[in-house]
Design a protein around this motif. Structure first.
Motif, mmCIF file in Angstrom:
data_model
loop_
_atom_site.group_PDB
_atom_site.id
_atom_site.type_symbol
_atom_site.label_atom_id
_atom_site.label_comp_id
_atom_site.label_asym_id
_atom_site.label_seq_id
_atom_site.Cartn_x
_atom_site.Cartn_y
_atom_site.Cartn_z
ATOM 1 N N GLU A 180 42.816 32.132 42.303
ATOM 2 C CA GLU A 180 41.949 33.296 42.134
ATOM 3 C C GLU A 180 40.548 33.013 42.666
ATOM 4 N N MET A 181 40.048 31.797 42.449
ATOM 5 C CA MET A 181 38.731 31.426 42.978
ATOM 6 C C MET A 181 38.714 31.493 44.505
ATOM 7 N N ILE A 182 39.770 30.996 45.122
ATOM 8 C CA ILE A 182 39.868 31.029 46.583
ATOM 9 C C ILE A 182 39.847 32.474 47.077
ATOM 10 N N SER A 183 40.573 33.333 46.384
ATOM 11 C CA SER A 183 40.608 34.744 46.749
ATOM 12 C C SER A 183 39.224 35.382 46.624
ATOM 13 N N ILE A 184 38.506 35.051 45.564
ATOM 14 C CA ILE A 184 37.166 35.611 45.343
ATOM 15 C C ILE A 184 36.204 35.151 46.437
ATOM 16 N N ILE A 185 36.251 33.864 46.788
ATOM 17 C CA ILE A 185 35.354 33.351 47.827
ATOM 18 C C ILE A 185 35.655 34.018 49.164
ATOM 19 N N ASN A 186 36.930 34.133 49.507
ATOM 20 C CA ASN A 186 37.291 34.819 50.763
ATOM 21 C C ASN A 186 36.744 36.241 50.778
ATOM 22 N N ARG A 187 36.889 36.927 49.660
ATOM 23 C CA ARG A 187 36.406 38.311 49.588
ATOM 24 C C ARG A 187 34.873 38.379 49.673
ATOM 25 N N ASN A 188 34.200 37.456 49.005
ATOM 26 C CA ASN A 188 32.734 37.436 49.051
ATOM 27 C C ASN A 188 32.216 37.240 50.478
ATOM 28 N N ILE A 189 32.861 36.346 51.213
ATOM 29 C CA ILE A 189 32.439 36.091 52.589
ATOM 30 C C ILE A 189 32.697 37.299 53.475
ATOM 31 N N GLU A 190 33.842 37.901 53.314
ATOM 32 C CA GLU A 190 34.197 39.058 54.147
ATOM 33 C C GLU A 190 33.331 40.280 53.849
ATOM 34 N N GLU A 191 33.014 40.494 52.577
ATOM 35 C CA GLU A 191 32.157 41.627 52.227
ATOM 36 C C GLU A 191 30.708 41.387 52.642
ATOM 37 N N ASN A 192 30.280 40.124 52.592
ATOM 38 C CA ASN A 192 28.961 39.711 53.088
ATOM 39 C C ASN A 192 27.822 40.520 52.458
ATOM 40 N N VAL A 193 27.907 40.699 51.144
ATOM 41 C CA VAL A 193 26.872 41.437 50.416
ATOM 42 C C VAL A 193 25.977 40.489 49.615
ATOM 43 N N LEU A 194 26.565 39.510 48.978
ATOM 44 C CA LEU A 194 25.817 38.557 48.156
ATOM 45 C C LEU A 194 24.974 37.644 49.036
ATOM 46 N N LYS A 195 23.849 37.154 48.505
ATOM 47 C CA LYS A 195 22.894 36.398 49.312
ATOM 48 C C LYS A 195 22.768 34.930 48.923
ATOM 49 N N SER A 196 23.278 34.556 47.768
ATOM 50 C CA SER A 196 23.068 33.199 47.258
ATOM 51 C C SER A 196 24.344 32.370 47.284
ATOM 52 N N VAL A 197 24.189 31.083 47.611
ATOM 53 C CA VAL A 197 25.312 30.147 47.539
ATOM 54 C C VAL A 197 25.920 30.179 46.140
ATOM 55 N N TRP A 198 25.081 30.253 45.148
ATOM 56 C CA TRP A 198 25.522 30.265 43.744
ATOM 57 C C TRP A 198 26.550 31.369 43.500
ATOM 58 N N ASP A 199 26.291 32.543 44.090
ATOM 59 C CA ASP A 199 27.154 33.700 43.847
ATOM 60 C C ASP A 199 28.339 33.777 44.807
ATOM 61 N N ILE A 200 28.129 33.367 46.063
ATOM 62 C CA ILE A 200 29.180 33.528 47.082
ATOM 63 C C ILE A 200 30.298 32.508 46.906
ATOM 64 N N THR A 201 29.928 31.251 46.727
ATOM 65 C CA THR A 201 30.937 30.184 46.661
ATOM 66 C C THR A 201 30.805 29.295 45.433
ATOM 67 N N GLY A 202 29.721 29.445 44.675
ATOM 68 C CA GLY A 202 29.392 28.499 43.620
ATOM 69 C C GLY A 202 29.852 28.860 42.220
ATOM 70 N N PRO A 203 29.073 28.472 41.207
ATOM 71 C CA PRO A 203 29.482 28.663 39.808
ATOM 72 C C PRO A 203 29.830 30.087 39.415
ATOM 73 N N SER A 204 29.207 31.091 40.043
ATOM 74 C CA SER A 204 29.546 32.479 39.704
ATOM 75 C C SER A 204 31.018 32.765 39.940
ATOM 76 N N VAL A 205 31.594 32.120 40.954
ATOM 77 C CA VAL A 205 33.026 32.299 41.245
ATOM 78 C C VAL A 205 33.863 31.781 40.080
ATOM 79 N N PHE A 206 33.487 30.640 39.521
ATOM 80 C CA PHE A 206 34.216 30.068 38.386
ATOM 81 C C PHE A 206 34.129 30.994 37.176
#
Length: 262
Positions: A180-206
């Motif tokens: 599920e985390m992998i899916s969220i990160i892929n979606r975050n990158i593709e949507e390209n709306v979030l601006k912070s590492v924390w939110d795109i790939t980091g703890p927010s994903v967990f």
């Protein structure tokens, strides 16, 4: 037992803070000193039993040549996890692993422009495919890792605000939560709306992926603490861009356009 672990962690934290003065003194006298951490180091003690979580500690860094302080932290963790194999992947080796993933993941990984974001994505992909324990280079174990994990299939930790963090986690392979985390990160990158590492790939994903899930969670003070005997100065000594928090102020985390296939 949890109280004992907490007390031990506080003692280790105090000792670690005192040791930092020694490392600063050595750096002042010998600022060019660097030591090389091996890409792969076998367990110090042969394990006597199998566990659901493979006995591998995964780490990544932009280089395997590190300061004395980071090298000492690595040795300390080896002692605290004597039955575990340690693997340190630099950028090139991590990139080679990503090349074995599916095309969507490869394309999205190439869109990441900050090293910390790539490391975030790499760690969940690696633990999903291989299982094991991920630890940041500045993380320090406060209790023997084999005893901490026991027969569990996963373990995540929270920080001082009871938020899940990603500098340490452990799992058996093919975890649905990590998928599920992998899916969220892929979606975050593709949507390209979030601006912070924390939110795109980091703890927010967990926090998003594990919210409401029945998984094993402990507080960091009884498992693994960041900056136990290290600090930001020694970790980024040879990286002019510094920590990701500084780098993302001048550079987008995700490129605006999908790169051409390589």
């Amino acid at each position: 037992m949890r109280i004992v672990r907490y007390v031990v962690s506080r003692i280790l934290k105090l000792a670690g803070n005192l040791s930092k003065g020694v490392f600063f003194a050595v750096h002042f006298v010998w600022s060019s000193l660097r030591l090389t951490i091996p890409e792969r180091a076998g367990p110090l003690v042969r394990p006597t039993s199998n566990h659901p979580i493979p006995r591998i500690v995964w780490q990544t860094n932009f280089s395997r040549r590190v300061s004395l302080n980071i090298y000492a932290n690595y040795l300390f963790n080896r002692i605290m996890a004597p039955t575990f194999e340690f693997r340190l992947l630099d950028d090139d080796v991590a990139d080679a692993f990503i090349a074995t993933c599916d095309e969507r993941t490869q394309a999205n990984y190439r869109r990441l422009q900050i090293g910390a974001a790539k490391a975030d994505f790499w760690r969940v992909l690696t633990v999903y495919h291989h299982g094991g324990v991920y630890m940041d280079m500045d993380a320090g174990l406060v209790w023997p890792l084999g005893f901490t994990l026991g027969g569990r299939r996963e373990l995540y930790i929270t920080d001082q605000g009871d938020r899940l963090t990603n500098y340490f986690f452990a799992s058996a392979p093919n975890s649905p939560q990590i998928a599920e985390m992998i899916s969220i990160i892929n979606r975050n990158i593709e949507e390209n709306v979030l601006k912070s590492v924390w939110d795109i790939t980091g703890p927010s994903v967990f926090n998003t992926a594990l919210r409401g899930k029945n998984v094993q969670i402990e507080h960091r003070t009884t498992v693994c603490v960041q900056g136990l005997i290290t600090n930001e100065f020694f970790q980024y000594l040879d990286r002019p861009a510094g920590k990701w928090t500084k780098e993302q102020q001048t550079k987008r985390v995700t490129s605006p356009d999908k790169p051409a296939s390589s």
